[in-house]
Motif scaffolding. Structure first.
Motif, short mmCIF file in Angstrom:
data_model
loop_
_atom_site.label_atom_id
_atom_site.label_comp_id
_atom_site.label_asym_id
_atom_site.label_seq_id
_atom_site.Cartn_x
_atom_site.Cartn_y
_atom_site.Cartn_z
N LYS A 199 0.84 -1.19 0.00
CA LYS A 199 0.00 0.00 0.00
C LYS A 199 0.88 1.24 0.00
CE LYS A 199 -3.89 -2.09 2.48
NZ LYS A 199 -4.76 -2.01 3.69
N ILE A 200 0.39 2.30 -0.64
CA ILE A 200 1.17 3.53 -0.67
C ILE A 200 1.35 4.06 0.75
CG2 ILE A 200 -0.86 4.99 -1.05
CD1 ILE A 200 1.01 6.73 -2.85
N ASP A 201 2.57 4.46 1.07
CA ASP A 201 2.89 4.94 2.41
C ASP A 201 3.04 6.46 2.35
OD1 ASP A 201 3.77 5.41 4.93
OD2 ASP A 201 5.70 4.40 4.70
N SER A 202 1.99 7.16 2.72
CA SER A 202 2.01 8.62 2.67
C SER A 202 2.05 9.25 4.05
CB SER A 202 0.78 9.14 1.91
OG SER A 202 -0.42 8.72 2.56
N PHE A 203 2.38 8.45 5.06
CA PHE A 203 2.39 8.96 6.43
C PHE A 203 3.42 10.07 6.58
CE2 PHE A 203 4.07 8.91 10.78
CZ PHE A 203 2.91 9.20 11.47
N GLY A 204 2.96 11.28 6.83
CA GLY A 204 3.85 12.42 7.03
C GLY A 204 4.55 12.91 5.78
N THR A 205 4.16 12.39 4.58
CA THR A 205 4.87 12.77 3.36
C THR A 205 3.93 13.16 2.21
OG1 THR A 205 4.97 10.44 2.66
CG2 THR A 205 6.88 11.31 3.86
N LYS A 206 2.72 13.61 2.54
CA LYS A 206 1.78 13.99 1.48
C LYS A 206 2.30 15.17 0.67
CE LYS A 206 -2.39 12.20 3.71
NZ LYS A 206 -3.72 12.52 4.29
N LYS A 207 2.93 16.14 1.33
CA LYS A 207 3.51 17.28 0.63
C LYS A 207 4.64 16.84 -0.29
CE LYS A 207 2.53 20.78 4.16
NZ LYS A 207 3.15 21.75 5.12
N GLU A 208 5.46 15.93 0.23
CA GLU A 208 6.60 15.45 -0.55
C GLU A 208 6.15 14.68 -1.79
OE1 GLU A 208 8.05 15.94 3.68
OE2 GLU A 208 6.24 15.25 2.67
N LEU A 209 5.12 13.86 -1.65
CA LEU A 209 4.59 13.12 -2.80
C LEU A 209 4.06 14.08 -3.87
CD1 LEU A 209 2.73 10.24 -0.95
CD2 LEU A 209 4.64 9.96 -2.55
N PHE A 219 13.99 20.38 13.61
CA PHE A 219 14.87 19.95 14.69
C PHE A 219 14.70 18.46 14.89
CE2 PHE A 219 10.81 21.41 16.31
CZ PHE A 219 10.39 20.38 17.13
N GLY A 220 15.74 17.85 15.50
CA GLY A 220 15.66 16.42 15.80
C GLY A 220 15.63 15.58 14.54
N THR A 221 14.80 14.54 14.57
CA THR A 221 14.65 13.65 13.43
C THR A 221 13.41 14.04 12.63
OG1 THR A 221 13.42 12.09 14.81
CG2 THR A 221 15.79 11.72 14.56
N ASN A 222 13.47 13.78 11.32
CA ASN A 222 12.38 14.15 10.43
C ASN A 222 11.88 12.95 9.66
OD1 ASN A 222 12.71 16.90 11.14
ND2 ASN A 222 14.34 17.10 9.60
N THR A 223 10.63 13.03 9.21
CA THR A 223 10.07 11.99 8.35
C THR A 223 10.34 12.37 6.89
OG1 THR A 223 8.31 11.48 9.93
CG2 THR A 223 7.98 10.78 7.66
N TRP A 224 11.04 11.50 6.20
CA TRP A 224 11.43 11.75 4.81
C TRP A 224 10.67 10.82 3.87
CZ3 TRP A 224 15.72 14.90 3.07
CH2 TRP A 224 16.38 15.57 4.10
N LEU A 225 10.41 11.31 2.67
CA LEU A 225 9.92 10.45 1.60
C LEU A 225 11.14 9.77 0.99
CD1 LEU A 225 7.68 9.46 -0.35
CD2 LEU A 225 8.22 11.44 -1.79
N VAL A 226 11.11 8.46 0.94
CA VAL A 226 12.23 7.68 0.40
C VAL A 226 11.81 7.12 -0.96
CG1 VAL A 226 13.79 5.75 0.81
CG2 VAL A 226 12.87 7.05 2.75
N LEU A 286 7.57 24.65 9.02
CA LEU A 286 6.94 25.97 9.08
C LEU A 286 7.13 26.79 7.81
CD1 LEU A 286 8.00 26.91 12.71
CD2 LEU A 286 5.87 25.86 11.94
N THR A 287 7.73 26.20 6.78
CA THR A 287 7.90 26.91 5.52
C THR A 287 7.48 25.99 4.38
OG1 THR A 287 10.17 26.18 5.03
CG2 THR A 287 9.91 28.04 6.53
N SER A 288 7.49 26.54 3.17
CA SER A 288 7.12 25.74 1.99
C SER A 288 8.34 25.10 1.32
CB SER A 288 6.40 26.63 0.97
OG SER A 288 7.25 27.70 0.56
N SER A 289 9.51 25.27 1.90
CA SER A 289 10.72 24.71 1.30
C SER A 289 10.77 23.20 1.47
CB SER A 289 11.96 25.34 1.94
OG SER A 289 12.04 25.00 3.30
N VAL A 290 11.51 22.55 0.58
CA VAL A 290 11.66 21.10 0.61
C VAL A 290 13.14 20.76 0.59
CG1 VAL A 290 11.20 18.92 -0.58
CG2 VAL A 290 9.49 20.74 -0.62
N ASP A 291 13.61 20.03 1.58
CA ASP A 291 14.99 19.55 1.61
C ASP A 291 15.08 18.29 0.75
OD1 ASP A 291 15.55 21.54 3.45
OD2 ASP A 291 15.15 20.23 5.16
N SER A 292 16.19 18.12 0.08
CA SER A 292 16.38 16.92 -0.74
C SER A 292 17.78 16.36 -0.55
CB SER A 292 16.15 17.23 -2.22
OG SER A 292 17.13 18.12 -2.71
#
Length: 211
Positions: free
Chosen positions: A26-36, A68-75, A90-96
């Motif tokens: 199943k598609i795993d979108s937990f915490g990564t809907k923006k990233e998808l 801060f700390g650990t983050n949920t990433w789309l892999v 808190l921003t619209s930026s995306v780290d990659s």
């Protein structure tokens, strides 16, 4: 890679759910809907997505200062690399983050009671993605190792020149020699160079040596 055409088709459609279904997860979108949603912007024109999941990684040097700390990433496992995306809180930026396959030694997976873990061996260090959807980690590890083997086999495969191409080159060489454009020594040297570029049966070698 099995189903490569399907992966390519679904990637062009940005249909991540079908890619997951193709992998029987199943598609795993937990915490990564923006990233998808922004994933297509980070893919190269001919890049093909094989698998996706989400997981926890520690903050990296490119992470937003608001995080801060650990983050949920789309892999994302693609035909070219491992791609990791993380939207700032808190921003619209995306780290990659991007790891090309030529840097990867192997990929392994570990499944716990509820979650799974992916370990990407880079030789000098091991990148760990934790708290992944349990079913996805073995899929990504299996697909990644299979694709790495295919890339390795392709890179190590000797180039095979067809017999027809060899005969054409030799025919032109004979013409140049008969015209006096090549000396006997130059002809022999050029002939050896052409013959050494491919494998021939004993019968073919005997025939060609008579030229």
């Amino acid at each position: 890679m099995d189903n490569f055409d399907k992966y390519a088709e679904y990637t062009k459609e940005n249909n991540w759910e079908k890619i997951c279904k193709l992998n029987n997860v199943k598609i795993d979108s937990f915490g990564t809907k923006k990233e998808l949603k922004v994933l297509p912007k980070f893919l190269e024109s001919d890049e093909v997505v094989f698998a996706l999941t989400s997981g926890i990684m520690e903050q990296t040097e490119t992470s937003s200062s608001f995080d801060f700390g650990t983050n949920t990433w789309l892999v994302v496992l693609t035909s070219d690399r491992f791609l990791f995306l993380d939207s700032a809180m808190l921003t619209s930026s995306v780290d990659s983050q991007s790891i090309r396959h030529d840097r990867v030694q192997a990929v392994s997976a570990s499944q716990g009671f509820m979650f799974g873990k992916i370990m990407v061996d880079l030789g000098s260090r091991v990148l760990v993605i934790d708290n992944c959807q349990k079913a996805t980690v073995s899929v990504i590890a299996d697909l990644a190792n299979k694709w790495l083997k295919e890339l390795g086999d392709k890179a190590n495969k000797p180039q095979i020149i067809s017999a027809a191409s060899i005969f054409d080159k030799l025919e032109q060489l004979v013409k140049l020699h008969s015209m006096g454009a090549l000396s006997d020594e130059e002809f022999k040297t050029a002939k050896v160079k052409i013959l050494s570029s491919s494998e021939f049966t004993e019968e073919k070698e005997q025939f060609l040596s008579s030229l």
